[in-house]
Design a protein around this motif. Sequence first.
Motif, mmCIF file in Angstrom:
data_model
loop_
_atom_site.group_PDB
_atom_site.id
_atom_site.type_symbol
_atom_site.label_atom_id
_atom_site.label_comp_id
_atom_site.label_asym_id
_atom_site.label_seq_id
_atom_site.Cartn_x
_atom_site.Cartn_y
_atom_site.Cartn_z
ATOM 1 N N PHE A 229 -18.054 -37.627 -19.921
ATOM 2 C CA PHE A 229 -19.059 -36.702 -20.450
ATOM 3 C C PHE A 229 -19.078 -35.432 -19.623
ATOM 4 N N THR A 230 -19.105 -34.294 -20.297
ATOM 5 C CA THR A 230 -19.353 -33.013 -19.647
ATOM 6 C C THR A 230 -20.603 -32.412 -20.264
ATOM 7 N N GLY A 231 -21.598 -32.104 -19.438
ATOM 8 C CA GLY A 231 -22.856 -31.562 -19.942
ATOM 9 C C GLY A 231 -23.905 -31.514 -18.854
ATOM 10 N N SER A 232 -25.148 -31.569 -19.257
ATOM 11 C CA SER A 232 -26.246 -31.396 -18.319
ATOM 12 C C SER A 232 -26.451 -32.637 -17.450
ATOM 13 N N THR A 233 -27.045 -32.418 -16.280
ATOM 14 C CA THR A 233 -27.340 -33.539 -15.391
ATOM 15 C C THR A 233 -28.348 -34.484 -16.017
ATOM 16 N N ALA A 234 -29.319 -33.944 -16.749
ATOM 17 C CA ALA A 234 -30.335 -34.796 -17.380
ATOM 18 C C ALA A 234 -29.697 -35.777 -18.352
ATOM 19 N N LEU A 252 -18.311 -38.157 -15.071
ATOM 20 C CA LEU A 252 -19.408 -37.264 -15.456
ATOM 21 C C LEU A 252 -19.233 -35.920 -14.770
ATOM 22 N N GLU A 253 -19.140 -34.864 -15.564
ATOM 23 C CA GLU A 253 -19.096 -33.499 -15.009
ATOM 24 C C GLU A 253 -20.374 -32.819 -15.464
ATOM 25 N N LEU A 254 -21.298 -32.623 -14.507
ATOM 26 C CA LEU A 254 -22.668 -32.269 -14.852
ATOM 27 C C LEU A 254 -23.026 -30.854 -14.387
ATOM 28 N N GLY A 255 -24.291 -30.625 -14.067
ATOM 29 C CA GLY A 255 -24.781 -29.278 -13.792
ATOM 30 C C GLY A 255 -24.129 -28.600 -12.606
ATOM 31 N N GLY A 256 -24.296 -27.268 -12.545
ATOM 32 C CA GLY A 256 -23.612 -26.475 -11.542
ATOM 33 C C GLY A 256 -24.490 -25.944 -10.415
ATOM 34 N N CYS A 287 -20.277 -24.054 -16.395
ATOM 35 C CA CYS A 287 -20.859 -24.932 -15.380
ATOM 36 C C CYS A 287 -20.497 -24.499 -13.971
ATOM 37 N N VAL A 288 -19.404 -23.734 -13.831
ATOM 38 C CA VAL A 288 -19.004 -23.262 -12.503
ATOM 39 C C VAL A 288 -19.388 -21.798 -12.293
ATOM 40 N N ALA A 289 -20.245 -21.247 -13.134
ATOM 41 C CA ALA A 289 -20.655 -19.853 -12.984
ATOM 42 C C ALA A 289 -21.390 -19.650 -11.662
ATOM 43 N N ALA A 290 -21.173 -18.486 -11.040
ATOM 44 C CA ALA A 290 -21.940 -18.126 -9.848
ATOM 45 C C ALA A 290 -23.414 -18.071 -10.229
ATOM 46 N N ASN A 291 -24.237 -18.839 -9.551
ATOM 47 C CA ASN A 291 -25.649 -18.913 -9.933
ATOM 48 C C ASN A 291 -26.551 -18.180 -8.945
ATOM 49 N N ARG A 292 -26.380 -18.466 -7.667
ATOM 50 C CA ARG A 292 -27.145 -17.786 -6.619
ATOM 51 C C ARG A 292 -26.150 -16.958 -5.812
ATOM 52 N N GLY A 410 -23.719 -29.933 -6.851
ATOM 53 C CA GLY A 410 -22.595 -29.680 -5.960
ATOM 54 C C GLY A 410 -21.287 -29.630 -6.712
ATOM 55 N N LEU A 411 -21.189 -28.722 -7.685
ATOM 56 C CA LEU A 411 -19.960 -28.637 -8.467
ATOM 57 C C LEU A 411 -18.972 -27.668 -7.818
ATOM 58 N N ALA A 412 -19.295 -26.363 -7.848
ATOM 59 C CA ALA A 412 -18.391 -25.362 -7.282
ATOM 60 C C ALA A 412 -19.155 -24.439 -6.345
ATOM 61 N N GLY A 413 -18.411 -23.752 -5.485
ATOM 62 C CA GLY A 413 -18.978 -22.734 -4.617
ATOM 63 C C GLY A 413 -17.923 -21.689 -4.338
#
Length: 479
Positions: A229-234, A252-256, A287-292, A410-413
């Motif tokens: 599954f790839t999608g949200s952590t929830a 499971l590949e979840l939130g970023g 899901c790997v978009a720069a967020n902060r 803890g997906l990407a940084g």
Amino acid sequence: MSQATPTLAYISGSWRAGGGGTFPVYDPANGAEIARVADCTPEDVAAAVDAASEAFKTWRLTSPKERAAILLRIRDGLNNNKDAIATILTRENGKPKGEAAGEVGFAASFFEWFAEEGRRQYGETIPSPAPSKRLVTVRQPVGVAALITPWNFPIGMIGRKVAAALAAGCTCVLKPAEDTPLTALAFAKVCEEAGVPAGALNVLPCSRSRVQSVGAALCDSPKVQALSFTGSTAVGRWIYQRCGTTIKKLSLELGGDAPFIVFPSADVGKAVKGALAAKFRNAGQTCVAANRIFVHESVHDEFVKQIAEAMDAELKSGHGLENGVNHGPVINQRQFDRLVKMIDESIAAGAKVVRGGKPGGGLFYPPTLLTGITLDMPVAKEEIFGPVAAILKFREEEEVVRLANGTAMGLAGYFYTGDVGQAWRVAEALEVGMVGVNEPMVSTCEAPFGGVKQSGLGKEGSLHGLDDYSHIKYICFGV
């Protein structure tokens, strides 16, 4: 593809109506209805799983070389139909056609990769502790694999999962996202024409109202031995719990919530270019978009100046099929409303708007740049999943690593630095599954993709990509 885009479900090598009638698929750029697609039910899931289970009996016995030949034909089918599939993808997803075409090529690369890796699923000969025994291991496919894919990469994620599963000798039941089923059905047509045996691949689109019941049927089926599954952590948590009764293999590949750090030694121009790619690709809906985006106080003002200028010069909004457009709409009204609320609340809490910040027409949200972000604002606490760059200042390396790791995800940084020692220290210190050092684009079929903490389990792509679809059997011979 030899015919128009299919709209029926694909089960056991035939195109069928869904038990729930049909549901509409819309173009997010203009709201137009594109097509009505088969709405599958748990009964359709049972039929597809039975078909996959029956097909597994023969597919698992085909040689890796035979499977590789079919995978390479799928690769060729995707590449030969790249323009047509990219047009479908753009119409139902909204991403610019250039990006969509790149995604089709990305999907094709996994079929080439796993065609080759499937022929290298080596076992082991283990030195025996006793002269009367010989110890060996072999790899075998686990069985039927359920694959649940997202709307943001509607063929890239299909390619990454299906290629590995088929190469390992598994058969597949694929449930695409309700926003983007047409791309998945176009993919099924390519597989049909490539000679994938009946039942080895089944595709079950369904409406949002049936997502949970269809997902539950896949989780509950004892004939399904692996689920990806790839999608949200929830939703990932729900799937994790639901699959407990049947003890499936899970990936499971979840939130970023990816951090993007600019250190004082960085080349600011390169960091701006990297941030633009890591933040605004697919309108920030990755899901790997720069967020902060953490920027050292010594280069903060220059970075903000340059990225604002780059946004003005390089980002053009519009329908993805128009020439020159590289910024599309948000996928649907639900996601759009969530984004608007998050940004409005952050601005009300004191975030300063440098660019954008106000909704456009329809589902278009303008590329937005916010500064003055504090950790209590929604854009710093939640995964944005939209075209909004939120800039936070920092002073010390230790401080920013702590802030970057201060999330359950803890997906990407990503980080930019000119200091080699710092590159190693920070890359090892970030609590993520993938790190881009002076590089915003980390995904490739040759490398393992996956996260840690609540960003998921398992790895896709690379030599590790077959692990979730195979198991190691140990054989002990008495001699």
